[in-house]
Each structure stands twice: as C-alpha cells, then as structure tokens.
Write a protein that holds these residues in place. Structure first.
Motif, PDB file in Angstrom:
ATOM      1  N   THR A 122      -7.435  -1.060   5.417  1.00 40.24           N
ATOM      2  CA  THR A 122      -6.470   0.020   5.520  1.00 40.24           C
ATOM      3  C   THR A 122      -6.623   0.905   6.702  1.00 40.24           C
ATOM      4  N   GLY A 123      -7.839   0.737   7.263  1.00 38.55           N
ATOM      5  CA  GLY A 123      -8.230   1.624   8.530  1.00 38.55           C
ATOM      6  C   GLY A 123      -7.461   0.918   9.763  1.00 38.55           C
ATOM      7  N   ILE A 124      -7.108  -0.324   9.645  1.00 38.67           N
ATOM      8  CA  ILE A 124      -6.404  -1.148  10.611  1.00 38.67           C
ATOM      9  C   ILE A 124      -4.907  -0.495  10.787  1.00 38.67           C
ATOM     10  N   PHE A 125      -4.464  -0.340   9.611  1.00 37.92           N
ATOM     11  CA  PHE A 125      -3.216   0.425   9.506  1.00 37.92           C
ATOM     12  C   PHE A 125      -3.059   1.720   9.740  1.00 37.92           C
ATOM     13  N   VAL A 126      -4.208   2.251   9.587  1.00 35.51           N
ATOM     14  CA  VAL A 126      -4.327   3.870  10.120  1.00 35.51           C
ATOM     15  C   VAL A 126      -4.326   3.795  11.455  1.00 35.51           C
ATOM     16  N   LYS A 127      -4.983   3.031  12.139  1.00 33.74           N
ATOM     17  CA  LYS A 127      -5.144   3.028  13.727  1.00 33.74           C
ATOM     18  C   LYS A 127      -3.753   2.830  14.337  1.00 33.74           C
ATOM     19  N   VAL A 128      -3.059   1.792  13.601  1.00 33.68           N
ATOM     20  CA  VAL A 128      -1.667   1.404  14.461  1.00 33.68           C
ATOM     21  C   VAL A 128      -0.801   2.556  14.249  1.00 33.68           C
ATOM     22  N   LEU A 129      -0.703   3.184  13.094  1.00 32.57           N
ATOM     23  CA  LEU A 129       0.301   4.205  12.657  1.00 32.57           C
ATOM     24  C   LEU A 129      -0.130   5.432  13.662  1.00 32.57           C
ATOM     25  N   ALA A 130      -1.581   5.715  13.643  1.00 32.75           N
ATOM     26  CA  ALA A 130      -1.916   6.916  14.496  1.00 32.75           C
ATOM     27  C   ALA A 130      -1.587   6.536  16.076  1.00 32.75           C
ATOM     28  N   ARG A 131      -1.462   5.430  16.576  1.00 32.57           N
ATOM     29  CA  ARG A 131      -1.024   5.174  17.949  1.00 32.57           C
ATOM     30  C   ARG A 131       0.406   5.585  18.080  1.00 32.57           C
ATOM     31  N   LEU A 132       1.031   5.140  17.211  1.00 34.64           N
ATOM     32  CA  LEU A 132       2.593   5.086  17.185  1.00 34.64           C
ATOM     33  C   LEU A 132       2.928   6.733  17.173  1.00 34.64           C
ATOM     34  N   VAL A 133       2.433   7.337  16.379  1.00 35.47           N
ATOM     35  CA  VAL A 133       2.529   8.445  15.979  1.00 35.47           C
ATOM     36  C   VAL A 133       2.365   9.434  17.481  1.00 35.47           C
ATOM     37  N   GLU A 134       1.098   8.848  18.222  1.00 35.54           N
ATOM     38  CA  GLU A 134       0.699   9.753  19.460  1.00 35.54           C
ATOM     39  C   GLU A 134       1.725   9.402  20.393  1.00 35.54           C
ATOM     40  N   THR A 135       2.378   8.340  20.408  1.00 30.69           N
ATOM     41  CA  THR A 135       3.194   7.860  21.470  1.00 30.69           C
ATOM     42  C   THR A 135       4.782   8.686  21.083  1.00 30.69           C
ATOM     43  N   GLY A 136       4.940   9.067  20.177  1.00 31.04           N
ATOM     44  CA  GLY A 136       6.260   9.524  19.738  1.00 31.04           C
ATOM     45  C   GLY A 136       7.009   8.600  18.927  1.00 31.04           C
ATOM     46  N   ASN A 137       6.732   7.489  18.687  1.00 30.31           N
ATOM     47  CA  ASN A 137       7.580   6.736  18.187  1.00 30.31           C
ATOM     48  C   ASN A 137       7.845   6.830  16.765  1.00 30.31           C
ATOM     49  N   PHE A 138       6.900   7.607  16.056  1.00 27.43           N
ATOM     50  CA  PHE A 138       7.283   7.861  14.514  1.00 27.43           C
ATOM     51  C   PHE A 138       6.978   9.379  14.378  1.00 27.43           C
ATOM     52  N   PRO A 139       8.000  10.235  14.825  1.00 26.58           N
ATOM     53  CA  PRO A 139       7.639  11.549  14.727  1.00 26.58           C
ATOM     54  C   PRO A 139       7.857  12.320  13.088  1.00 26.58           C
ATOM     55  N   TYR A 140       8.110  11.611  12.573  1.00 26.31           N
ATOM     56  CA  TYR A 140       8.329  11.958  11.019  1.00 26.31           C
ATOM     57  C   TYR A 140       7.022  11.933  10.270  1.00 26.31           C
ATOM     58  N   ILE A 141       6.268  11.165  11.071  1.00 27.26           N
ATOM     59  CA  ILE A 141       4.713  11.030  10.079  1.00 27.26           C
ATOM     60  C   ILE A 141       3.881  12.188  10.866  1.00 27.26           C
ATOM     61  N   ASN A 142       3.210  12.920   9.899  1.00 33.32           N
ATOM     62  CA  ASN A 142       1.923  13.838  10.612  1.00 33.32           C
ATOM     63  C   ASN A 142       0.722  13.288  10.174  1.00 33.32           C
ATOM     64  N   GLU A 143      -0.342  13.786  10.816  1.00 34.62           N
ATOM     65  CA  GLU A 143      -1.701  13.325  10.563  1.00 34.62           C
ATOM     66  C   GLU A 143      -2.015  13.295   9.399  1.00 34.62           C
ATOM     67  N   ARG A 144      -1.396  14.380   8.329  1.00 30.52           N
ATOM     68  CA  ARG A 144      -1.911  14.220   7.305  1.00 30.52           C
ATOM     69  C   ARG A 144      -1.224  12.936   6.490  1.00 30.52           C
ATOM     70  N   SER A 145      -0.457  12.607   6.736  1.00 31.86           N
ATOM     71  CA  SER A 145       0.423  11.384   5.711  1.00 31.86           C
ATOM     72  C   SER A 145      -0.109  10.133   6.475  1.00 31.86           C
ATOM     73  N   ILE A 146      -0.417  10.060   7.795  1.00 26.58           N
ATOM     74  CA  ILE A 146      -0.950   8.731   7.987  1.00 26.58           C
ATOM     75  C   ILE A 146      -1.837   7.793   7.241  1.00 26.58           C
ATOM     76  N   GLU A 147      -2.699   8.551   6.738  1.00 30.35           N
ATOM     77  CA  GLU A 147      -3.724   7.638   5.740  1.00 30.35           C
ATOM     78  C   GLU A 147      -2.933   7.019   4.305  1.00 30.35           C
ATOM     79  N   LEU A 148      -2.030   7.910   3.959  1.00 33.34           N
ATOM     80  CA  LEU A 148      -1.391   7.744   2.761  1.00 33.34           C
ATOM     81  C   LEU A 148      -0.408   6.489   3.047  1.00 33.34           C
ATOM     82  N   VAL A 149       0.412   6.523   4.121  1.00 32.28           N
ATOM     83  CA  VAL A 149       1.265   5.550   4.637  1.00 32.28           C
ATOM     84  C   VAL A 149       0.302   4.171   4.637  1.00 32.28           C
TER      85      VAL A 149
END
Length: 220
Positions: free
Chosen positions: A151-178
């Motif tokens: 699951t941590g692998i998916f967390v890292k992918v999502l966090a990187r995409l959020v940081e680059t602005g690709n997924f603006p509707y995911i906040n830090e709190r919801s990354i792990e749940l997604v």
C-alpha cells in the motif's frame, strides 16, 4: 523478471530469518524454491492445517529428513510462500513505475500492473488471507508489514502526483485512504472472482476500476 526468479530472490533475503542446517546458500535457495512450489499447490488444494510436512516433502521430491534441513516447520514454509507472493506484487508495481512517470498515466499503469498480478495469483492471495493467522506471531507481523509496504507504494505514487499538481483534488489526509482503496480493489477480484469473472474480463475490470479511482483522484 519471472515469478520464479522473484521467489528465488525473496527466499534469499529471508534465509537469515529461517535457520537452515545447510551451509551452501545457493543450494538452500534452490531447495527452498522446490519446497515453496510444492507447498503452494498443497495449501491451496488441502488447506494449511490438513497439509502435512510429509506431503510437502513428497511433492517436493525430498525425504522428510531432508525437508527439515531447509525449514524447521510447516509455518516456516507458509511464511516463505506468503513473502514470495508479496515480492511479486512489489516487483510488478515497481516495474510499472519505470515504464511511465507522467501524471494520470503513471497511476493507471500502476493500477493495471497491480490488478494483473492479483489476477495471476488469485489463489495465492486468497491463501494469504485464509492462512496468515496460522503463522507464529513474528511471521504474522512480517506478512502484515509486507501488506502495508505494498500500500505504501501506492501512497508514494499518489503523493508524487499530488505534489506535481496532477491530482489537485486529493489532499494529504486522503492519500493513504485512496492507496488502501487501490489495494483492496485488487484483492476484490480475488475474493469475488466467483461472481465477477462471469460478468467481466480482467481487462473490463481494470478499465472500470481505473476510471473509478482516477475519478476520485481528479474530482470527477
């Protein structure tokens, strides 16, 4: 890298965890690979508790005495099986990340590879969920840690995409749940394949679930 090679690599990494009487590391890897291959089928067909070490030894082509030179118990064998399965998932997702790094495509590729691994290894994943409780506490903790690592692998992918602005509707709190949603949706194909496979191909399932996950990620 083929699944068998992944098993060999993972078995090697766990040689220190599971003691052996054999001094030759390469021989230990080969023999434990034989034991793992034999045990997977027996555990799936008969269940962990009904499978005996004598049956595993016979299926692997060993005497019972030779088997105990490489593992100390049936629980050791189950741990090697579980850990090898987790290694295959990690390998598939990691390779998907190498193929693309572009926004939505990166996440879609990771989801696709992960779901395909779950499809190929349906019985093996089901085995983990059915029999993890049969492991001694120290092995059970490591298997559960491996699950969180995936699951941590998916967390890292999502966090990187959020940081680059690709997924603006995911906040830090919801990354792990997604990330946990992705992990569980892959496993759902395993648990519900008795129904899902009658109505969807694995490609259909991947497409529909990827659209669903990307919809969450982009606010659609």
């Amino acid at each position: 890298m083929a699944y068998g090679a992944v098993i060999m690599k993972q078995i090697a990494s766990n040689m220190k965890d599971i003691p052996t009487q054999i001094k030759n590391p390469e021989l230990v890897k080969r023999r434990r690979r034989q034991i793992v291959d034999a045990a997977v089928q027996l555990f799936i067909e008969n269940g962990f508790h009904k499978t005996t070490t004598r049956q595993i030894a016979k299926a692997a082509g060993f005497s019972i005495g030779s088997l105990y030179e490489y593992v100390a118990s049936k629980e050791d064998v189950l741990y090697l099986v579980c850990d090898a399965i987790h290694a295959e998932v990690e390998r598939g997702v990691s390779e998907a990340l190498k193929r693309t790094t572009r926004g939505r495509e990166a996440l879609a590729e990771v989801i696709r590879e992960y779901f395909l691994v779950c499809h190929r290894m349906c019985d093996h994943i089901l085995l983990i969920y059915q029999e993890t409780q049969s492991l001694p506490p120290q092995w059970r903790r490591k298997v559960l840690e491996n699950e969180i690592n995936i699951t941590g692998i998916f967390v890292k992918v999502l966090a990187r995409l959020v940081e680059t602005g690709n997924f603006p509707y995911i906040n830090e709190r919801s990354i792990e749940l997604v990330a946990h949603n992705i992990s569980v949706l892959g496993h759902m194909w395993t648990f519900r394949r008795w129904f899902l496979a009658r109505h969807y191909s694995i490609e259909d399932y991947i497409e529909l679930q990827t659209d669903f996950i990307l919809g969450i990620s982009t606010g659609r």
